[in-house]
Scaffold this motif. Sequence first.
Motif, PDB file in Angstrom:
ATOM      1  N   ALA A 128       0.833  -1.208   0.000  1.00  0.00           N
ATOM      2  CA  ALA A 128       0.000   0.000   0.000  1.00  0.00           C
ATOM      3  C   ALA A 128       0.869   1.259   0.000  1.00  0.00           C
ATOM      4  O   ALA A 128       0.575   2.221  -0.714  1.00  0.00           O
ATOM      5  N   TYR A 129       1.958   1.235   0.769  1.00  0.00           N
ATOM      6  CA  TYR A 129       2.872   2.393   0.767  1.00  0.00           C
ATOM      7  C   TYR A 129       3.569   2.538  -0.584  1.00  0.00           C
ATOM      8  O   TYR A 129       3.751   3.657  -1.078  1.00  0.00           O
ATOM      9  N   VAL A 130       3.965   1.420  -1.166  1.00  0.00           N
ATOM     10  CA  VAL A 130       4.594   1.463  -2.492  1.00  0.00           C
ATOM     11  C   VAL A 130       3.606   1.987  -3.529  1.00  0.00           C
ATOM     12  O   VAL A 130       3.948   2.813  -4.392  1.00  0.00           O
ATOM     13  N   ALA A 131       2.360   1.522  -3.453  1.00  0.00           N
ATOM     14  CA  ALA A 131       1.330   1.982  -4.388  1.00  0.00           C
ATOM     15  C   ALA A 131       1.047   3.471  -4.204  1.00  0.00           C
ATOM     16  O   ALA A 131       0.774   4.185  -5.171  1.00  0.00           O
ATOM     17  N   THR A 132       1.114   3.950  -2.961  1.00  0.00           N
ATOM     18  CA  THR A 132       0.916   5.385  -2.707  1.00  0.00           C
ATOM     19  C   THR A 132       2.018   6.200  -3.368  1.00  0.00           C
ATOM     20  O   THR A 132       1.750   7.233  -4.009  1.00  0.00           O
ATOM     21  N   ALA A 133       3.257   5.749  -3.218  1.00  0.00           N
ATOM     22  CA  ALA A 133       4.377   6.440  -3.860  1.00  0.00           C
ATOM     23  C   ALA A 133       4.222   6.414  -5.380  1.00  0.00           C
ATOM     24  O   ALA A 133       4.500   7.417  -6.066  1.00  0.00           O
ATOM     25  N   PHE A 134       3.775   5.290  -5.920  1.00  0.00           N
ATOM     26  CA  PHE A 134       3.558   5.171  -7.364  1.00  0.00           C
ATOM     27  C   PHE A 134       2.455   6.122  -7.820  1.00  0.00           C
ATOM     28  O   PHE A 134       2.568   6.768  -8.873  1.00  0.00           O
ATOM     29  N   THR A 135       1.394   6.243  -7.033  1.00  0.00           N
ATOM     30  CA  THR A 135       0.296   7.152  -7.372  1.00  0.00           C
ATOM     31  C   THR A 135       0.777   8.600  -7.403  1.00  0.00           C
ATOM     32  O   THR A 135       0.426   9.368  -8.308  1.00  0.00           O
ATOM     33  N   ILE A 136       1.593   8.983  -6.425  1.00  0.00           N
ATOM     34  CA  ILE A 136       2.129  10.351  -6.395  1.00  0.00           C
ATOM     35  C   ILE A 136       3.042  10.590  -7.586  1.00  0.00           C
ATOM     36  O   ILE A 136       3.032  11.676  -8.193  1.00  0.00           O
ATOM     37  N   LEU A 137       3.827   9.576  -7.962  1.00  0.00           N
ATOM     38  CA  LEU A 137       4.704   9.705  -9.131  1.00  0.00           C
ATOM     39  C   LEU A 137       3.895   9.946 -10.401  1.00  0.00           C
ATOM     40  O   LEU A 137       4.218  10.838 -11.205  1.00  0.00           O
TER      41      LEU A 137
END
Length: 257
Positions: A155-164
């Motif tokens: 979920a944290y990785v996906a959040t970073a990907f979403t911000i990117l």
Amino acid sequence: MVLPNLITVLAICAGLSGIRLAFEGRFESAVVMVLLAAFLDGIDGRLARMLKATSKFGAQMDSLADIVNFGVVPALVLYAYLLDKAGSLGWIGTLLFVIACGLRLARFNVLDEDLDRPAWQAEYFVGIPAPAGALVVMLPMYIGFLGVEGTRTLAYVATAFTILIAFLLVSRLPIYSGKKLKIKREHLLPVMLLAVFYVLLVTVYPWQTLSASVGAYLLFLPLSASAYARRAKIEGAAAAAAEAAAAQAPVEPKPEA
């Protein structure tokens, strides 16, 4: 003018239905609704031009549909599926993506009305287009449907990907649009066959195909930027040469009265 606008409204209905399906836990169906909205968005404008039914009302409707279908819907569906496990950071990523999509669409409308922009630059998007951003940002869902467990770390990785992806939406990254790409007659049948093959892959192996498509698209971004830089250099040299030739041209004497 009714038919193109009706398709736009149906696209909005498909997108909003995706949110309902996500709230009901039917995430795969929710992603299908986003894909359907993207398909309808791709044909409403072309249909309006074919029918010579373009209008300012239709353009405004299309922009509103885009921010709903490619900003609000994928962000909320992804949040309900995974980002909520990241807590407040997940919600921040969700908000940033929606806001970035709105800014991206506003900039697109402004650039579309810029008559001073060189014609060749119209062949490139400025930043990731909204439909592509919506399909790319849902990559964690495609991976989850393939059996990857939606842990808190993911979920944290996906959040970073979403911000990117949100930053790529509002970036100045030039991306080739393919709007003026012309297919030669001798290549038409192979291209049609490849298109049918891709549709079949999406139908039979949807999440594997979409995951691979997102990976290929992300690899395409730096290649597109490199091609734009080369094109800008060539066009700049041609413009400088034309200005130099115009400056050296003899001035014709004015006829006497």
